[in-house]
Design a protein around this motif. Structure first.
Motif, PDB file in Angstrom:
ATOM      1  N   PHE A   1       0.827  -1.207   0.000  1.00 39.27           N
ATOM      2  CA  PHE A   1       0.000   0.000   0.000  1.00 39.27           C
ATOM      3  C   PHE A   1       0.862   1.257   0.000  1.00 39.27           C
ATOM      4  CE2 PHE A   1      -3.836  -2.242   2.194  1.00 39.27           C
ATOM      5  CZ  PHE A   1      -4.053  -2.973   1.045  1.00 39.27           C
ATOM      6  N   LEU A   2       1.995   1.218   0.702  1.00 40.89           N
ATOM      7  CA  LEU A   2       2.887   2.380   0.696  1.00 40.89           C
ATOM      8  C   LEU A   2       3.529   2.578  -0.682  1.00 40.89           C
ATOM      9  CD1 LEU A   2       4.609   2.261   4.180  1.00 40.89           C
ATOM     10  CD2 LEU A   2       3.045   3.996   3.305  1.00 40.89           C
ATOM     11  N   TYR A   3       3.885   1.494  -1.334  1.00 40.35           N
ATOM     12  CA  TYR A   3       4.409   1.632  -2.694  1.00 40.35           C
ATOM     13  C   TYR A   3       3.340   2.177  -3.640  1.00 40.35           C
ATOM     14  CZ  TYR A   3       9.084  -0.257  -2.112  1.00 40.35           C
ATOM     15  OH  TYR A   3      10.387  -0.429  -1.753  1.00 40.35           O
ATOM     16  N   TYR A   4       2.113   1.758  -3.439  1.00 40.27           N
ATOM     17  CA  TYR A   4       1.004   2.303  -4.226  1.00 40.27           C
ATOM     18  C   TYR A   4       0.874   3.804  -3.975  1.00 40.27           C
ATOM     19  CZ  TYR A   4      -3.691   2.560  -6.288  1.00 40.27           C
ATOM     20  OH  TYR A   4      -4.783   2.878  -7.054  1.00 40.27           O
ATOM     21  N   ALA A   5       1.028   4.208  -2.715  1.00 41.81           N
ATOM     22  CA  ALA A   5       0.994   5.634  -2.382  1.00 41.81           C
ATOM     23  C   ALA A   5       2.135   6.377  -3.080  1.00 41.81           C
ATOM     24  CB  ALA A   5       1.085   5.822  -0.864  1.00 41.81           C
ATOM     25  N   ALA A   6       3.296   5.752  -3.165  1.00 40.99           N
ATOM     26  CA  ALA A   6       4.425   6.381  -3.860  1.00 40.99           C
ATOM     27  C   ALA A   6       4.122   6.544  -5.347  1.00 40.99           C
ATOM     28  CB  ALA A   6       5.695   5.557  -3.657  1.00 40.99           C
ATOM     29  N   ILE A   7       3.449   5.582  -5.942  1.00 42.08           N
ATOM     30  CA  ILE A   7       3.068   5.689  -7.355  1.00 42.08           C
ATOM     31  C   ILE A   7       2.083   6.841  -7.544  1.00 42.08           C
ATOM     32  CG2 ILE A   7       1.835   4.527  -9.229  1.00 42.08           C
ATOM     33  CD1 ILE A   7       3.090   1.881  -8.137  1.00 42.08           C
ATOM     34  N   ILE A   8       1.107   6.943  -6.639  1.00 38.01           N
ATOM     35  CA  ILE A   8       0.141   8.048  -6.691  1.00 38.01           C
ATOM     36  C   ILE A   8       0.877   9.380  -6.586  1.00 38.01           C
ATOM     37  CG2 ILE A   8      -1.726   9.186  -5.416  1.00 38.01           C
ATOM     38  CD1 ILE A   8      -2.934   6.794  -6.574  1.00 38.01           C
ATOM     39  N   GLN A   9       1.836   9.458  -5.646  1.00 41.36           N
ATOM     40  CA  GLN A   9       2.560  10.713  -5.471  1.00 41.36           C
ATOM     41  C   GLN A   9       3.446  11.005  -6.668  1.00 41.36           C
ATOM     42  OE1 GLN A   9       1.837  12.929  -3.310  1.00 41.36           O
ATOM     43  NE2 GLN A   9       3.381  14.358  -4.024  1.00 41.36           N
ATOM     44  N   ALA A  10       3.985   9.982  -7.309  1.00 43.25           N
ATOM     45  CA  ALA A  10       4.768  10.196  -8.535  1.00 43.25           C
ATOM     46  C   ALA A  10       3.877  10.822  -9.608  1.00 43.25           C
ATOM     47  CB  ALA A  10       5.366   8.881  -9.021  1.00 43.25           C
ATOM     48  N   SER A  11       2.634  10.393  -9.670  1.00 45.56           N
ATOM     49  CA  SER A  11       1.680  10.994 -10.611  1.00 45.56           C
ATOM     50  C   SER A  11       1.448  12.467 -10.267  1.00 45.56           C
ATOM     51  CB  SER A  11       0.368  10.213 -10.578  1.00 45.56           C
ATOM     52  OG  SER A  11      -0.606  10.837 -11.359  1.00 45.56           O
ATOM     53  N   ASN A  12       1.358  12.766  -8.971  1.00 43.10           N
ATOM     54  CA  ASN A  12       1.209  14.163  -8.550  1.00 43.10           C
ATOM     55  C   ASN A  12       2.423  14.993  -8.970  1.00 43.10           C
ATOM     56  OD1 ASN A  12      -1.245  13.621  -7.359  1.00 43.10           O
ATOM     57  ND2 ASN A  12      -0.423  13.482  -5.287  1.00 43.10           N
ATOM     58  N   VAL A  13       3.609  14.418  -8.830  1.00 44.87           N
ATOM     59  CA  VAL A  13       4.832  15.125  -9.229  1.00 44.87           C
ATOM     60  C   VAL A  13       4.799  15.419 -10.723  1.00 44.87           C
ATOM     61  CG1 VAL A  13       7.338  14.880  -9.499  1.00 44.87           C
ATOM     62  CG2 VAL A  13       6.257  14.256  -7.330  1.00 44.87           C
ATOM     63  N   ILE A  14       4.398  14.443 -11.523  1.00 46.88           N
ATOM     64  CA  ILE A  14       4.312  14.644 -12.977  1.00 46.88           C
ATOM     65  C   ILE A  14       3.327  15.767 -13.296  1.00 46.88           C
ATOM     66  CG2 ILE A  14       3.545  13.585 -15.138  1.00 46.88           C
ATOM     67  CD1 ILE A  14       4.723  10.922 -13.978  1.00 46.88           C
ATOM     68  N   GLN A  15       2.174  15.762 -12.634  1.00 44.53           N
ATOM     69  CA  GLN A  15       1.193  16.833 -12.854  1.00 44.53           C
ATOM     70  C   GLN A  15       1.757  18.192 -12.454  1.00 44.53           C
ATOM     71  OE1 GLN A  15      -2.389  15.796 -10.775  1.00 44.53           O
ATOM     72  NE2 GLN A  15      -2.858  14.107 -12.151  1.00 44.53           N
ATOM     73  N   ASP A  16       2.517  18.225 -11.369  1.00 44.29           N
ATOM     74  CA  ASP A  16       3.102  19.495 -10.929  1.00 44.29           C
ATOM     75  C   ASP A  16       4.192  19.978 -11.879  1.00 44.29           C
ATOM     76  OD1 ASP A  16       1.363  19.574  -8.803  1.00 44.29           O
ATOM     77  OD2 ASP A  16       2.788  18.726  -7.373  1.00 44.29           O
ATOM     78  N   ILE A  17       4.955  19.053 -12.461  1.00 41.34           N
ATOM     79  CA  ILE A  17       5.961  19.440 -13.463  1.00 41.34           C
ATOM     80  C   ILE A  17       5.262  20.031 -14.691  1.00 41.34           C
ATOM     81  CG2 ILE A  17       7.652  18.524 -15.111  1.00 41.34           C
ATOM     82  CD1 ILE A  17       8.484  16.522 -12.889  1.00 41.34           C
TER      83      ILE A  17
END
Length: 180
Positions: free
Chosen positions: A140-156
């Motif tokens: 679940f934490l790795y899934y959270a990291a994937i979600i946050q990676a998506s947030n980083v891409i959106q912020d870039i």
């Protein structure tokens, strides 16, 4: 990319719902234990064991939904004063820091779970092995990291989009049209 992002975020919400159901079941079990203990002197054995293993999974199941909705605390005063582009840069920086923390946490859970597996640690009363529960929390934490990676891409993307607007003079904070 947008479709994958929607699927990830929808999955995070279902995961949080699953975590809520687990928390509700744990609360019912603890209430029944308290009633049986108080009125009949007959406690449910192993409630603390169940609580100890379920809580890790419940907490970890809510983190992806929290990140997908960007429900983390943020202070945007500096970005509001300095303009949209600076605000986007600060949001990107914060997204990167959150990603680093969540990813490092998940990464450190792997040797933690491996240690539990190697040592054969179990709960006290029910003798359940601990490693499967903590493995689920790690996933679940790795899934959270994937979600946050998506947030980083959106912020870039937002940083470059707003930098482009600023360069052509369409940023309402920095353009002449926004100053009038």
């Amino acid at each position: 990319m947008a479709r994958l992002d929607r699927i990830l975020r929808r999955g995070a919400h279902w995961l949080a719902l699953l975590g809520f159901v687990g928390l509700l079941a744990l609360a019912v079990m603890m209430t029944v234990d308290a009633i049986l203990r108080t009125f009949f002197s007959a406690p449910l054995h192993g409630v603390n064991d169940v609580s100890a293993v379920v809580m890790a999974v419940v907490i970890a199941s809510c983190i992806p939904a929290n990140l997908s909705d960007r429900k983390n605390i943020s202070v945007e005063v500096l970005g509001a004063v300095l303009g949209l582009w600076v605000n986007d840069l600060l949001r990107l920086f914060s997204s990167l820091m959150i990603f680093a923390v969540v990813f490092l946490m998940a990464w450190q859970f792997v040797p933690f779970v491996d240690g539990m597996y190697s040592s054969g640690r179990r709960t006290w009363v029910l003798a359940w092995p601990l490693w499967p529960w903590w493995s689920v929390a790690t996933v679940f934490l790795y899934y959270a990291a994937i979600i946050q990676a998506s947030n980083v891409i959106q912020d870039i993307i937002a940083v470059f989009r707003d930098f482009g607007r600023r360069a052509v003079g369409t940023d309402p904070v920095t353009s002449d049209k926004g100053a009038r």
